[in-house]
Write a protein that holds these residues in place. Structure first.
Motif, PDB file in Angstrom:
ATOM      1  N   ALA A   4      35.479  56.132  26.294  1.00  0.00           N
ATOM      2  CA  ALA A   4      36.661  56.722  26.905  1.00  0.00           C
ATOM      3  C   ALA A   4      36.234  57.763  27.934  1.00  0.00           C
ATOM      4  CB  ALA A   4      37.526  57.372  25.828  1.00  0.00           C
ATOM      5  N   PRO A   5      37.131  58.111  28.881  1.00  0.00           N
ATOM      6  CA  PRO A   5      36.796  59.154  29.859  1.00  0.00           C
ATOM      7  C   PRO A   5      36.355  60.443  29.170  1.00  0.00           C
ATOM      8  CG  PRO A   5      38.816  58.048  30.477  1.00  0.00           C
ATOM      9  CD  PRO A   5      38.461  57.535  29.112  1.00  0.00           C
ATOM     10  N   ASN A   6      35.361  61.105  29.769  1.00  0.00           N
ATOM     11  CA  ASN A   6      34.845  62.399  29.310  1.00  0.00           C
ATOM     12  C   ASN A   6      34.116  62.329  27.973  1.00  0.00           C
ATOM     13  OD1 ASN A   6      36.067  63.731  31.575  1.00  0.00           O
ATOM     14  ND2 ASN A   6      38.024  63.656  30.488  1.00  0.00           N
ATOM     15  N   THR A   7      33.690  61.130  27.575  1.00  0.00           N
ATOM     16  CA  THR A   7      32.915  61.002  26.342  1.00  0.00           C
ATOM     17  C   THR A   7      31.433  61.222  26.637  1.00  0.00           C
ATOM     18  OG1 THR A   7      34.482  59.382  25.454  1.00  0.00           O
ATOM     19  CG2 THR A   7      32.307  59.470  24.438  1.00  0.00           C
ATOM     20  N   PRO A   8      30.787  62.198  25.998  1.00  0.00           N
ATOM     21  CA  PRO A   8      29.339  62.408  26.235  1.00  0.00           C
ATOM     22  C   PRO A   8      28.543  61.171  25.846  1.00  0.00           C
ATOM     23  CG  PRO A   8      30.314  64.263  25.052  1.00  0.00           C
ATOM     24  CD  PRO A   8      31.343  63.169  25.050  1.00  0.00           C
ATOM     25  N   HIS A  26      32.151  50.621  35.209  1.00  0.00           N
ATOM     26  CA  HIS A  26      33.003  51.817  35.140  1.00  0.00           C
ATOM     27  C   HIS A  26      34.291  51.495  35.866  1.00  0.00           C
ATOM     28  CE1 HIS A  26      34.539  55.769  36.492  1.00  0.00           C
ATOM     29  NE2 HIS A  26      34.113  56.161  35.309  1.00  0.00           N
ATOM     30  N   LEU A  27      35.427  51.610  35.191  1.00  0.00           N
ATOM     31  CA  LEU A  27      36.691  51.222  35.814  1.00  0.00           C
ATOM     32  C   LEU A  27      37.868  51.886  35.132  1.00  0.00           C
ATOM     33  CD1 LEU A  27      37.959  49.151  33.544  1.00  0.00           C
ATOM     34  CD2 LEU A  27      36.422  47.521  34.580  1.00  0.00           C
ATOM     35  N   ARG A  28      38.996  51.852  35.825  1.00  0.00           N
ATOM     36  CA  ARG A  28      40.270  52.223  35.217  1.00  0.00           C
ATOM     37  C   ARG A  28      40.955  50.915  34.844  1.00  0.00           C
ATOM     38  NH1 ARG A  28      42.484  56.704  35.183  1.00  0.00           N
ATOM     39  NH2 ARG A  28      41.476  57.511  37.043  1.00  0.00           N
ATOM     40  N   PRO A  29      41.091  50.645  33.549  1.00  0.00           N
ATOM     41  CA  PRO A  29      41.592  49.331  33.140  1.00  0.00           C
ATOM     42  C   PRO A  29      43.029  49.089  33.566  1.00  0.00           C
ATOM     43  CG  PRO A  29      41.499  50.818  31.266  1.00  0.00           C
ATOM     44  CD  PRO A  29      40.822  51.517  32.400  1.00  0.00           C
ATOM     45  N   ARG A  30      43.316  47.833  33.854  1.00  0.00           N
ATOM     46  CA  ARG A  30      44.696  47.442  34.116  1.00  0.00           C
ATOM     47  C   ARG A  30      45.528  47.682  32.861  1.00  0.00           C
ATOM     48  NH1 ARG A  30      43.306  41.490  36.705  1.00  0.00           N
ATOM     49  NH2 ARG A  30      42.933  42.181  38.865  1.00  0.00           N
ATOM     50  N   PRO A  31      46.823  48.002  33.015  1.00  0.00           N
ATOM     51  CA  PRO A  31      47.656  48.223  31.822  1.00  0.00           C
ATOM     52  C   PRO A  31      47.629  47.048  30.845  1.00  0.00           C
ATOM     53  CG  PRO A  31      48.807  48.981  33.777  1.00  0.00           C
ATOM     54  CD  PRO A  31      47.563  48.278  34.262  1.00  0.00           C
ATOM     55  N   GLU A  32      47.588  45.829  31.391  1.00  0.00           N
ATOM     56  CA  GLU A  32      47.621  44.664  30.503  1.00  0.00           C
ATOM     57  C   GLU A  32      46.294  44.460  29.760  1.00  0.00           C
ATOM     58  OE1 GLU A  32      47.058  43.003  34.773  1.00  0.00           O
ATOM     59  OE2 GLU A  32      48.125  44.643  33.760  1.00  0.00           O
ATOM     60  N   ALA A  77      35.670  40.608  47.308  1.00  0.00           N
ATOM     61  CA  ALA A  77      34.613  40.821  46.317  1.00  0.00           C
ATOM     62  C   ALA A  77      35.117  41.635  45.135  1.00  0.00           C
ATOM     63  CB  ALA A  77      33.416  41.523  46.969  1.00  0.00           C
ATOM     64  N   THR A  78      35.902  42.663  45.401  1.00  0.00           N
ATOM     65  CA  THR A  78      36.409  43.504  44.311  1.00  0.00           C
ATOM     66  C   THR A  78      37.304  42.709  43.372  1.00  0.00           C
ATOM     67  OG1 THR A  78      36.292  45.502  45.674  1.00  0.00           O
ATOM     68  CG2 THR A  78      37.745  45.566  43.746  1.00  0.00           C
ATOM     69  N   ALA A  79      38.177  41.884  43.948  1.00  0.00           N
ATOM     70  CA  ALA A  79      39.082  41.079  43.121  1.00  0.00           C
ATOM     71  C   ALA A  79      38.296  40.100  42.249  1.00  0.00           C
ATOM     72  CB  ALA A  79      40.069  40.330  44.008  1.00  0.00           C
ATOM     73  N   PHE A  80      37.262  39.471  42.837  1.00  0.00           N
ATOM     74  CA  PHE A  80      36.447  38.552  42.053  1.00  0.00           C
ATOM     75  C   PHE A  80      35.724  39.298  40.932  1.00  0.00           C
ATOM     76  CE2 PHE A  80      36.504  35.654  45.839  1.00  0.00           C
ATOM     77  CZ  PHE A  80      37.015  34.544  45.184  1.00  0.00           C
ATOM     78  N   ILE A  82      36.666  42.108  39.420  1.00  0.00           N
ATOM     79  CA  ILE A  82      37.632  42.499  38.394  1.00  0.00           C
ATOM     80  C   ILE A  82      37.999  41.301  37.525  1.00  0.00           C
ATOM     81  CG2 ILE A  82      40.013  43.248  38.039  1.00  0.00           C
ATOM     82  CD1 ILE A  82      39.649  45.111  40.428  1.00  0.00           C
ATOM     83  N   ASN A  83      38.169  40.146  38.143  1.00  0.00           N
ATOM     84  CA  ASN A  83      38.487  38.940  37.366  1.00  0.00           C
ATOM     85  C   ASN A  83      37.349  38.590  36.403  1.00  0.00           C
ATOM     86  OD1 ASN A  83      40.985  38.603  38.539  1.00  0.00           O
ATOM     87  ND2 ASN A  83      40.274  37.182  40.098  1.00  0.00           N
ATOM     88  N   ALA A  84      36.106  38.807  36.846  1.00  0.00           N
ATOM     89  CA  ALA A  84      34.963  38.521  35.975  1.00  0.00           C
ATOM     90  C   ALA A  84      34.929  39.489  34.796  1.00  0.00           C
ATOM     91  CB  ALA A  84      33.662  38.611  36.781  1.00  0.00           C
ATOM     92  N   VAL A  85      35.276  40.754  35.045  1.00  0.00           N
ATOM     93  CA  VAL A  85      35.342  41.723  33.948  1.00  0.00           C
ATOM     94  C   VAL A  85      36.435  41.321  32.954  1.00  0.00           C
ATOM     95  CG1 VAL A  85      35.885  44.108  33.347  1.00  0.00           C
ATOM     96  CG2 VAL A  85      34.412  43.627  35.308  1.00  0.00           C
TER      97      VAL A  85
END
Length: 205
Positions: A4-8, A26-32, A77-80, A82-85
Motif C-alpha cells: 500500500a502507499p507509504n508502506t516501508p 508502481h501504479l494507481r489501480p483502476r477502481p475495478e 504503449a501505456t495502455a498495452f 496497463i492491460n498486461a498488468v
C-alpha cells in the motif's frame, strides 16, 4: 506481493536462495481492480498470494510484457502495459483464497458502481442489481470483499477522486460532483478522513 502507499520496504535475498529476479510495477489501480487486489494481509500495508508454479509463470509473463510495452515507447504503449498488468492480476485472482472476484453477483455490482459513481447508490438499489434481498446481498458482499457495501462504494469514489485531482484541472467541487458527492464540503471531509489530507493539499503534493 502488493504494498500500500507509504508502506516501508526493505529488500534482501534469502540466505539459501542467492540471486533472484524482481518484477514490480508502481501504479494507481483502476477502481475495478480493487476486488482483484483484495489479497490476504500478511503485515500492515502488505498483502500476499501464494501462487502455483503454472500461475506464477503466467503472472511473470504478463508483467514482463508490461515492462516490454513500457520500454518500447510505441503508440498506446501505456495502455498495452496497463492491460498486461490487469492480465497478471486476473491470473492472481485464480489463487485468491478470498475468491472475491469469483462471485458474479458481487462483480456485477462492482462493475455497475465503477461505471456510475455520480449516481446515488444504496444497499437496496445495489441489491436489485445483484438480484438479491438487501440483507442477503449485504452479507454476501461483505463475505466476498471484506467490507460493508457502502464503505466499498466510498472507497471507489475516493480513489476516483484522487485520480481526478492528480490528472485533471477540475475544481474540487467539480471532482466532488464527478464521483457522487453533491456537497463539496462533505466531500472534503470524507476525503480527509480517508486520506489524511484535504483535496487541495493532495493536489498540491
Amino acid at each position: 506481493m502488493t504494498f500500500a502507499p507509504n508502506t516501508p520496504q526493505d529488500y534482501a535475498t534469502h540466505a539459501e536462495t542467492g540471486t533472484w529476479d524482481l518484477l514490480w510495477v508502481h501504479l494507481r489501480p483502476r477502481p475495478e481492480w480493487l476486488t482483484l487486489l483484495d489479497w490476504p494481509t500478511v503485515a500492515p500495508g502488505i498483502r500476499r498470494l501464494d501462487l502455483t508454479p503454472v500461475i506464477s509463470q503466467r503472472v511473470a509473463t504478463a508483467l514482463e510484457a508490461a515492462v516490454g510495452h513500457h520500454r518500447a515507447g510505441l503508440q498506446h504503449a501505456t495502455a498495452f502495459a496497463i492491460n498486461a498488468v490487469e492480465e497478471a492480476l486476473l491470473w492472481c485472482s485464480r489463487q485468491n483464497p478470498r475468491q472475491g472476484a469469483s462471485d458474479p453477483q458481487v462483480m456485477a455490482v462492482v462493475e455497475y458502481v465503477s461505471a456510475r459513481l455520480p449516481e446515488p447508490h444504496t444497499v437496496a438499489s445495489l441489491a436489485r442489481i445483484a438480484g438479491l434481498s438487501p440483507s442477503h446481498f449485504a452479507h454476501t458482499f461483505r463475505r466476498h470483499t471484506g467490507m460493508p457495501v457502502m464503505s466499498f462504494v466510498q472507497r471507489l469514489r475516493i480513489d476516483a477522486a484522487r485520480e481526478l485531482l492528480e490528472l485533471t484541472d477540475l475544481t474540487v467541487a467539480q471532482v466532488a460532483t464527478r464521483v457522487g458527492y453533491d456537497d463539496p464540503l462533505y466531500f472534503s471531509r470524507r476525503f480527509r478522513s480517508d486520506t489524511g489530507t484535504s483535496p487541495t493539499q493532495f493536489r498540491s503534493r
